[in-house]
Design a protein around this motif. Structure first.
Motif, PDB file in Angstrom:
ATOM      1  N   VAL A 162       0.820  -1.220   0.000  1.00 27.55           N
ATOM      2  CA  VAL A 162       0.000   0.000   0.000  1.00 27.55           C
ATOM      3  C   VAL A 162       0.849   1.263   0.000  1.00 27.55           C
ATOM      4  N   PHE A 163       1.873   1.281   0.825  1.00 29.68           N
ATOM      5  CA  PHE A 163       2.638   2.519   1.010  1.00 29.68           C
ATOM      6  C   PHE A 163       3.880   2.612   0.130  1.00 29.68           C
ATOM      7  N   GLU A 164       4.417   1.476  -0.282  1.00 28.46           N
ATOM      8  CA  GLU A 164       5.649   1.494  -1.086  1.00 28.46           C
ATOM      9  C   GLU A 164       5.418   1.013  -2.521  1.00 28.46           C
ATOM     10  N   LYS A 165       4.188   0.557  -2.827  1.00 30.38           N
ATOM     11  CA  LYS A 165       3.864   0.066  -4.175  1.00 30.38           C
ATOM     12  C   LYS A 165       4.893  -0.954  -4.640  1.00 30.38           C
ATOM     13  N   PHE A 166       5.283  -1.835  -3.741  1.00 32.04           N
ATOM     14  CA  PHE A 166       6.332  -2.824  -3.987  1.00 32.04           C
ATOM     15  C   PHE A 166       5.979  -3.708  -5.170  1.00 32.04           C
TER      16      PHE A 166
END
Length: 254
Positions: free
Chosen positions: A250-254
């Motif tokens: 969600v936060f790093e779009k890994f």
């Protein structure tokens, strides 16, 4: 990455995301509003139930739910009159509507009046390394009351190959210790080793990229596969990696 490097990488991500800052954008903030055990678990259960879709909308509607329950969910569940339920009829979150909400209030009352509360129901069929059977029997118990058939879809059944993401998330909230002020840790008869990861599109995609999961569908079989992989990294608290997988997605779009 080899297993050691993968574990170190994920442990660092757990440390990064398993913090109170996480709460501000997560529906877990709702049960944190309360101090009484029953208020915490009821608000958590209802909030987890509607936790799909846009996160901002989820949190807004969770707050609406608590307002409709007069900010005293346990008291409302146990002491409401039929006329008190009328104001719930207008509630809607995606496919969860006011009639579903009313049924959930009655189902919760049934659980507390006849089955010693939520924790006792989940504990009754718990296995040493799994609560998936417990979820199945919880659903059966919850719907012993008269109910609309449509409402059953709002509680998933792992024994029908569902990953049961929302109810596994609720169980994480209730069972994992509150040592970082994120999870609540109010259920003491169950332990983190029994938990399963709340598997959704974000955690599933990251798990596949990291080689923790091969199955393409996010279903019960995928959850079992991911459980095995996460238990190999930490058998006592496998679901702490939910923070890493979710944060990376969600936060790093890994």
């Amino acid at each position: 990455m080899n297993k050691k490097d993968l574990k170190n990488f994920l442990d660092n991500k757990v440390e990064q995301y398993n913090k109170p800052d996480f709460i501000t954008s997560d529906p877990i903030q709702i049960p944190h509003l309360f101090t009484k055990k029953e208020d915490i678990e009821i608000s958590g259960f209802l909030s987890a139930t509607i936790s799909w879709g846009n996160r901002k909308s989820i949190i807004t509607n969770c707050h609406k739910m608590m307002d409709l329950l007069d900010q005293s969910p346990f008291d409302f569940v146990m002491n409401h009159q039929e006329s008190d339920l009328e104001k719930l009829e207008a509630f809607v979150h995606r496919t969860f509507n006011g009639l579903d909400f009313i049924t959930f209030i009655k189902g919760l009352q049934h659980i507390y009046n006849n089955h010693d509360g939520l924790e006792a129901v989940f504990n009754k069929h718990a296995q040493n390394d799994s609560l998936q059977q417990s979820i199945h029997y919880f659903k059966q118990t919850f719907f012993e009351i008269e109910h609309l058939q449509r409402t059953q879809k709002h509680i998933s059944d792992p024994l029908k190959n569902s990953a049961a993401k929302r109810i596994n998330m609720f169980l994480r909230w209730m069972i994992r210790p509150n040592n970082t002020n994120v999870d609540l840790g109010i259920w003491t008869t169950l332990n983190p080793a029994q938990l399963s990861c709340p598997l959704d599109v974000h955690s599933g995609n990251v798990a596949r990229k990291l080689g923790l999961l091969k199955r393409k569908q996010n279903d019960g079989k995928a959850l079992a596969e991911l459980d095995t992989a996460l238990r190999a990294l930490d058998s006592n608290d496998p679901v702490k990696y939910d923070f890493a997988l979710f944060g990376l997605g969600v936060f790093e779009k890994f």
